[in-house]
Enzyme design. Structure first.
Site, PDB file in Angstrom:
ATOM      1  N   ARG A  14       1.281  28.968   3.195  1.00 24.58           N
ATOM      2  CA  ARG A  14       0.689  28.541   4.466  1.00 24.58           C
ATOM      3  C   ARG A  14       0.593  29.685   5.473  1.00 24.58           C
ATOM      4  O   ARG A  14      -0.258  29.681   6.350  1.00 24.58           O
ATOM      5  CB  ARG A  14       1.538  27.425   5.099  1.00 24.58           C
ATOM      6  CG  ARG A  14       1.529  26.113   4.336  1.00 24.58           C
ATOM      7  CD  ARG A  14       2.120  25.022   5.224  1.00 24.58           C
ATOM      8  NE  ARG A  14       2.562  23.858   4.476  1.00 24.58           N
ATOM      9  CZ  ARG A  14       1.779  22.833   4.117  1.00 24.58           C
ATOM     10  NH1 ARG A  14       0.513  22.833   4.428  1.00 24.58           N
ATOM     11  NH2 ARG A  14       2.279  21.815   3.453  1.00 24.58           N
ATOM     12  N   GLY A  21      -0.780  21.550   7.566  1.00 22.59           N
ATOM     13  CA  GLY A  21      -1.873  22.481   7.289  1.00 22.59           C
ATOM     14  C   GLY A  21      -2.726  22.879   8.475  1.00 22.59           C
ATOM     15  O   GLY A  21      -3.279  23.975   8.507  1.00 22.59           O
ATOM     16  N   GLU A  49      -7.932  19.027  11.079  1.00 24.23           N
ATOM     17  CA  GLU A  49      -7.468  19.085   9.691  1.00 24.23           C
ATOM     18  C   GLU A  49      -7.653  20.484   9.126  1.00 24.23           C
ATOM     19  O   GLU A  49      -8.462  21.263   9.632  1.00 24.23           O
ATOM     20  CB  GLU A  49      -8.294  18.101   8.840  1.00 24.23           C
ATOM     21  CG  GLU A  49      -7.518  16.876   8.386  1.00 24.23           C
ATOM     22  CD  GLU A  49      -6.502  17.168   7.288  1.00 24.23           C
ATOM     23  OE1 GLU A  49      -5.939  18.273   7.233  1.00 24.23           O
ATOM     24  OE2 GLU A  49      -6.269  16.255   6.465  1.00 24.23           O
ATOM     25  N   ASP A  50      -6.932  20.777   8.054  1.00 29.20           N
ATOM     26  CA  ASP A  50      -7.129  22.070   7.382  1.00 29.20           C
ATOM     27  C   ASP A  50      -8.372  22.043   6.495  1.00 29.20           C
ATOM     28  O   ASP A  50      -9.154  22.976   6.480  1.00 29.20           O
ATOM     29  CB  ASP A  50      -5.878  22.490   6.587  1.00 29.20           C
ATOM     30  CG  ASP A  50      -5.344  21.413   5.630  1.00 29.20           C
ATOM     31  OD1 ASP A  50      -5.942  20.326   5.533  1.00 29.20           O
ATOM     32  OD2 ASP A  50      -4.314  21.681   4.983  1.00 29.20           O
ATOM     33  N   PHE A  84      -9.180  25.918  -5.534  1.00 25.23           N
ATOM     34  CA  PHE A  84      -7.984  25.459  -4.828  1.00 25.23           C
ATOM     35  C   PHE A  84      -7.596  26.526  -3.814  1.00 25.23           C
ATOM     36  O   PHE A  84      -7.165  27.625  -4.147  1.00 25.23           O
ATOM     37  CB  PHE A  84      -6.818  25.160  -5.772  1.00 25.23           C
ATOM     38  CG  PHE A  84      -5.770  24.371  -5.047  1.00 25.23           C
ATOM     39  CD1 PHE A  84      -5.861  22.989  -4.955  1.00 25.23           C
ATOM     40  CD2 PHE A  84      -4.738  25.018  -4.389  1.00 25.23           C
ATOM     41  CE1 PHE A  84      -4.931  22.264  -4.224  1.00 25.23           C
ATOM     42  CE2 PHE A  84      -3.793  24.293  -3.659  1.00 25.23           C
ATOM     43  CZ  PHE A  84      -3.897  22.913  -3.584  1.00 25.23           C
ATOM     44  N   ASP A 110      -1.576  24.979   1.659  1.00 27.97           N
ATOM     45  CA  ASP A 110      -0.472  25.279   0.750  1.00 27.97           C
ATOM     46  C   ASP A 110      -0.789  24.915  -0.680  1.00 27.97           C
ATOM     47  O   ASP A 110      -1.679  24.111  -0.967  1.00 27.97           O
ATOM     48  CB  ASP A 110       0.768  24.477   1.160  1.00 27.97           C
ATOM     49  CG  ASP A 110       0.607  22.981   0.838  1.00 27.97           C
ATOM     50  OD1 ASP A 110      -0.356  22.370   1.350  1.00 27.97           O
ATOM     51  OD2 ASP A 110       1.418  22.436   0.056  1.00 27.97           O
ATOM     52  N   ASP A 146     -11.585  17.410   1.659  1.00 34.12           N
ATOM     53  CA  ASP A 146     -11.859  17.549   0.225  1.00 34.12           C
ATOM     54  C   ASP A 146     -12.453  16.222  -0.280  1.00 34.12           C
ATOM     55  O   ASP A 146     -13.655  16.011  -0.191  1.00 34.12           O
ATOM     56  CB  ASP A 146     -10.547  17.923  -0.475  1.00 34.12           C
ATOM     57  CG  ASP A 146     -10.710  18.186  -1.964  1.00 34.12           C
ATOM     58  OD1 ASP A 146     -11.848  18.397  -2.408  1.00 34.12           O
ATOM     59  OD2 ASP A 146      -9.693  18.175  -2.682  1.00 34.12           O
ATOM     60  N   LYS A 149     -14.917  21.145   1.810  1.00 36.01           N
ATOM     61  CA  LYS A 149     -15.183  21.370   0.383  1.00 36.01           C
ATOM     62  C   LYS A 149     -16.029  20.192  -0.105  1.00 36.01           C
ATOM     63  O   LYS A 149     -15.510  19.224  -0.667  1.00 36.01           O
ATOM     64  CB  LYS A 149     -13.853  21.432  -0.375  1.00 36.01           C
ATOM     65  CG  LYS A 149     -13.936  22.106  -1.726  1.00 36.01           C
ATOM     66  CD  LYS A 149     -12.754  21.753  -2.609  1.00 36.01           C
ATOM     67  CE  LYS A 149     -11.476  22.472  -2.263  1.00 36.01           C
ATOM     68  NZ  LYS A 149     -10.354  22.071  -3.172  1.00 36.01           N
TER      69      LYS A 149
HETATM   70  P1  IMP Z   1      -8.614  14.868   1.057  1.00 39.18           P
HETATM   71  O1  IMP Z   1      -8.792  14.956  -0.421  1.00 39.18           O
HETATM   72  O2  IMP Z   1      -9.905  15.129   1.796  1.00 39.18           O
HETATM   73  O3  IMP Z   1      -7.992  13.555   1.448  1.00 39.18           O
HETATM   74  O4  IMP Z   1      -7.620  16.040   1.458  1.00 39.18           O
HETATM   75  C1  IMP Z   1      -6.299  15.764   1.752  1.00 39.18           C
HETATM   76  C2  IMP Z   1      -5.449  16.990   1.911  1.00 39.18           C
HETATM   77  O5  IMP Z   1      -5.344  17.627   0.664  1.00 39.18           O
HETATM   78  C3  IMP Z   1      -5.890  18.076   2.865  1.00 39.18           C
HETATM   79  O6  IMP Z   1      -5.552  17.833   4.191  1.00 39.18           O
HETATM   80  C4  IMP Z   1      -5.103  19.249   2.312  1.00 39.18           C
HETATM   81  O7  IMP Z   1      -3.776  19.238   2.848  1.00 39.18           O
HETATM   82  C5  IMP Z   1      -5.069  18.964   0.832  1.00 39.18           C
HETATM   83  N1  IMP Z   1      -6.073  19.766   0.121  1.00 39.18           N
HETATM   84  C6  IMP Z   1      -7.302  19.424  -0.301  1.00 39.18           C
HETATM   85  N2  IMP Z   1      -7.926  20.443  -0.908  1.00 39.18           N
HETATM   86  C7  IMP Z   1      -7.051  21.475  -0.867  1.00 39.18           C
HETATM   87  C8  IMP Z   1      -7.101  22.858  -1.309  1.00 39.18           C
HETATM   88  O8  IMP Z   1      -8.099  23.358  -1.873  1.00 39.18           O
HETATM   89  N3  IMP Z   1      -5.987  23.599  -1.058  1.00 39.18           N
HETATM   90  C9  IMP Z   1      -4.892  23.115  -0.438  1.00 39.18           C
HETATM   91  N4  IMP Z   1      -4.796  21.854   0.015  1.00 39.18           N
HETATM   92  C10 IMP Z   1      -5.873  21.053  -0.207  1.00 39.18           C
HETATM   93 MG    MG Z   2      -1.561  19.946   1.943  1.00 36.40          MG
END
Ligand code: IMP
Ligand code: MG
Length: 176
Positions: free
Chosen positions: A166, A45, A100-101, A153, A160, A104, A132
């Site tokens: 992507r 990402g 990071e992308d 989302f 993705d 969340d 987010k």
């Molecule tokens: P985390 O929940 O902060 O651990 O996020 C982990 C990963 O989940 C991120 O690096 C993204 O690849 C994916 N992710 C979280 N939120 C989204 C979203 O809204 N769209 C797409 N991928 C997401």
């Molecule tokens: Mg992802």
């Protein structure tokens, strides 16, 4: 392009992203004079955002990549992080900037930050395209944030759903 999901309107344009990448790249440059910096992109990402940011970093940096487990077809995090591909450079005594992308739940970055400290990095920072905050399960804040997004989302510009979207040159979201 024929899609299986319905993509919403454009939330953030490529022009806005490039402008922000320039600001953040210049800020990283200012903040890391005389430091040894390794910039680690989280596959897949972060690739588009990382390439935009690093072109604006005027330092003698090293780049590397890491791949960790993703959601697959789930839209919500499991909290479990698996390393699929590790870095191959030595980060001991260096500053690591994780790119990071999106932040969340914060689980991935909480894990990765500790992982780099365990590898004896002296400083671990986070540069994310998107934040987010409504999704947060653990307390963590990125040092460099491109944009803050609402509880949708997100797809595009590296992000993705089930490995698709992507390549979109903008940030959008999946319609419910
Ligand atoms: P985390 O929940 O902060 O651990 O996020 C982990 C990963 O989940 C991120 O690096 C993204 O690849 C994916 N992710 C979280 N939120 C989204 C979203 O809204 N769209 C797409 N991928 C997401
Ligand atoms: Mg992802």
């Amino acid at each position: 392009m024929e899609t299986r999901e319905t993509i919403g309107e454009i939330m953030i344009t490529q022009e806005e992203i490039l402008k922000r990448a320039k600001e953040i790249g210049e800020q990283i440059t200012k903040d890391h004079k005389d430091k040894e910096v390794v910039i680690v992109g989280i596959l897949k990402g972060a690739t588009l955002w990382m390439s935009d940011v690093i072109k604006n970093v005027d330092l003698d940096i090293i780049i590397d990549f890491m791949a960790v487990s993703s959601y697959g077809k789930e839209k919500h995090t499991s909290g479990i992080v698996n390393i699929i591909k590790d870095i191959d450079v030595n980060v001991e005594g260096k500053t690591v900037i994780i790119v990071e992308d999106i932040v969340d739940s914060g689980n991935t970055l909480t894990y990765l930050r500790e992982y780099f400290y365990a590898k004896k990095a002296i400083e671990v920072e986070i540069c994310t395209l998107l934040d987010k905050p409504t999704g947060r399960q653990v307390e963590i804040e990125a040092d460099y944030i491109g944009f803050t997004v609402e509880d949708k989302f997100i797809v595009g510009y590296g992000l993705d759903f089930d490995q698709r979207y992507r390549q979109l040159p903008y940030i959008s979201f999946l319609q419910d």
